[in-house]
Scaffold this active site. Sequence first.
Site, PDB file in Angstrom:
ATOM      1  N   LYS A   5     -14.166  -0.377  -3.862  1.00 38.74           N
ATOM      2  CA  LYS A   5     -15.080  -0.074  -2.671  1.00 38.74           C
ATOM      3  C   LYS A   5     -16.194   0.537  -3.329  1.00 38.74           C
ATOM      4  O   LYS A   5     -17.256   0.444  -3.271  1.00 38.74           O
ATOM      5  CB  LYS A   5     -14.604   0.876  -1.760  1.00 38.74           C
ATOM      6  CG  LYS A   5     -13.752   0.138  -0.720  1.00 38.74           C
ATOM      7  CD  LYS A   5     -13.520   1.306   0.482  1.00 38.74           C
ATOM      8  CE  LYS A   5     -12.494   0.640   1.301  1.00 38.74           C
ATOM      9  NZ  LYS A   5     -11.946   1.814   2.302  1.00 38.74           N
TER      10      LYS A   5
ATOM     11  N   HIS B  84       9.666 -26.498  -1.624  1.00 36.74           N
ATOM     12  CA  HIS B  84       8.983 -27.596  -2.541  1.00 36.74           C
ATOM     13  C   HIS B  84       7.840 -27.019  -3.529  1.00 36.74           C
ATOM     14  O   HIS B  84       7.164 -28.036  -4.089  1.00 36.74           O
ATOM     15  CB  HIS B  84       8.542 -28.585  -1.873  1.00 36.74           C
ATOM     16  CG  HIS B  84       9.959 -29.050  -0.851  1.00 36.74           C
ATOM     17  ND1 HIS B  84      10.612 -30.305  -1.246  1.00 36.74           N
ATOM     18  CD2 HIS B  84      10.434 -28.659   0.013  1.00 36.74           C
ATOM     19  CE1 HIS B  84      11.519 -30.430  -0.295  1.00 36.74           C
ATOM     20  NE2 HIS B  84      11.712 -29.406   0.353  1.00 36.74           N
TER      21      HIS B  84
ATOM     22  N   GLU C 175       0.844  -1.111   0.053  1.00 37.85           N
ATOM     23  CA  GLU C 175       0.061  -0.102   0.023  1.00 37.85           C
ATOM     24  C   GLU C 175       0.870   1.349  -0.144  1.00 37.85           C
ATOM     25  O   GLU C 175       0.528   2.360  -0.452  1.00 37.85           O
ATOM     26  CB  GLU C 175      -0.934  -0.184   1.264  1.00 37.85           C
ATOM     27  CG  GLU C 175      -2.331  -0.784   1.022  1.00 37.85           C
ATOM     28  CD  GLU C 175      -3.269  -0.490   2.126  1.00 37.85           C
ATOM     29  OE1 GLU C 175      -2.917  -0.133   3.528  1.00 37.85           O
ATOM     30  OE2 GLU C 175      -4.614  -0.767   1.926  1.00 37.85           O
TER      31      GLU C 175
HETATM   32  O1  PA5 Z   1      -3.869   0.888   5.860  1.00 37.98           O
HETATM   33  C1  PA5 Z   1      -5.098   1.007   5.737  1.00 37.98           C
HETATM   34  O2  PA5 Z   1      -5.287   2.358   5.918  1.00 37.98           O
HETATM   35  C2  PA5 Z   1      -6.218   0.248   5.378  1.00 37.98           C
HETATM   36  O3  PA5 Z   1      -5.594  -1.302   5.308  1.00 37.98           O
HETATM   37  C3  PA5 Z   1      -7.090   0.181   6.599  1.00 37.98           C
HETATM   38  O4  PA5 Z   1      -6.674  -0.249   7.576  1.00 37.98           O
HETATM   39  C4  PA5 Z   1      -8.265  -0.678   6.191  1.00 37.98           C
HETATM   40  O5  PA5 Z   1      -8.865  -0.363   4.676  1.00 37.98           O
HETATM   41  C5  PA5 Z   1      -9.470  -0.874   7.021  1.00 37.98           C
HETATM   42  O6  PA5 Z   1      -9.744   0.806   7.179  1.00 37.98           O
HETATM   43  P1  PA5 Z   1     -10.617   1.073   8.497  1.00 37.98           P
HETATM   44  O7  PA5 Z   1      -9.856   0.763   9.686  1.00 37.98           O
HETATM   45  O8  PA5 Z   1     -11.153   2.402   8.422  1.00 37.98           O
HETATM   46  O9  PA5 Z   1     -11.856   0.235   8.701  1.00 37.98           O
END
Ligand code: PA5
Length: 444
Positions: free
Chosen positions: A419, A305, A284
């Site tokens: 989303k 393996h 990310e």
């Molecule tokens: O790193 C991030 O920001 C994401 O992985 C969020 O943690 C994830 O989308 C969950 O979001 P939230 O905590 O708002 O539900």
Amino acid sequence: MLHLDLSNVSQFLPEGWRVREENGLKKAHEYLMEGTGAGSDYIGWVNLPENYDKKEFARIQKAAAKIRSDSKALVVIGIGGSYLGARAVIETVTSNNYNLVRGDNPAIYFAGNGLSADGLSEVIELVKDVDFSVNVISKSGTTTEPAVAFRIFKALLEERYGKEGARERIYATTDAKRGALKGLADKEGYEEFVVPDDVGGRYSVLTAVGLLPIAVAGIDIDALMTGAREEMERLHKPGMDNPAWQYAAARHALYDSGKKIEILAGYEPSFRFFGEWWKQLFGESEGKENKGLYPASVEFTADLHSMGQYIQQGERLMVETVVRFDKNHTKISIPDDPENVDGLNFLSGKQLSFVAEQALRGVTLAHVDGGVPNILVSVDARDEKSLGELIYFFEYSCGVSGYLLGVNPFDQPGVEAYKNNMYALLGKPGYEKQKAELEKRLGC
Ligand code: PA5
């Protein structure tokens, strides 16, 4: 103490590669230390191991003690950065079979990290006959997966313990001021913990997001923070001998030289979820603007393996980063067999850890010979302090790496695309036009 070994990297890079990275590293370090880089609203994690809220930390320990005394299970509801860190630490320090070997500690079940009805009903079944509590974790409070799961477990708790009893068993970790979960927690009177404004999900394991479930599992969160703090003090010193600078420099130089994939390898089954956490952190943070090493993970020797074939002889796109725990928890000696049918008597009396160490050394050389640069990160043991060091090392390296790559390491604009499509197809108000367009493309 964490140790970085780059002795199997330089032969893959043109001479002078370290020097060429130095200016970029200085700038990246400055961005993190002074908050002057892209995404600097989200660098609260940089000083967190020292600046964390001590009062909240004490409340976390108190809440964990309560859950441990009144619950046989804790359901942790969250997705992405809201659960991977907790699961990584719990499993790495204890076992990938934590729920089977937990002794008197509560079982920890993770829910709300997908949309599988089978997966969710399994957790419902597992808590059917035991006292349980719920830790719902969502910074935004609007993420579909955890929000749906929380509706279900909230109803289950209320049915079993009544509204008042349920209130005593729900712990909400969310934004300090805003969001749907914050509003609900205030209204219902749940105990609340904070995801700090300036810490993004994937950097949040050392906040209440990770610390509450980790403490419920009986893990020493003081030692975890000590490890992170000691690593932080080391990495905040600028210079080419800073191991995070070296790691970031090597990754960046290798990426520039044509490597496109970084594989995190561990030799402990319990390490698997640390790999999942690490993949989110780097994926990310760096994977944007059509750039970034693709983070993958493997478990050795099992995956030698399967994926071992590709790593040895497939496309030469990979860098391998191995995490080694120097001390072994368990001693197993290989027995002698008078018949020696398997021909393994040359190993009689040897420790399994000795065999594993020779495997690591042999695999490293084989992969290097096959054209895969190898980075070795070693820490003392599979314990809280070393995990704190590893977490901070990778977080800090990731921030520096993102800046070296020229991206904002602290946003994740790409996550919104799925989303929005999902909301549209589900008929969320405000998405009518997009729904019609998508349904047309899908031939509905
Ligand atoms: O790193 C991030 O920001 C994401 O992985 C969020 O943690 C994830 O989308 C969950 O979001 P939230 O905590 O708002 O539900």
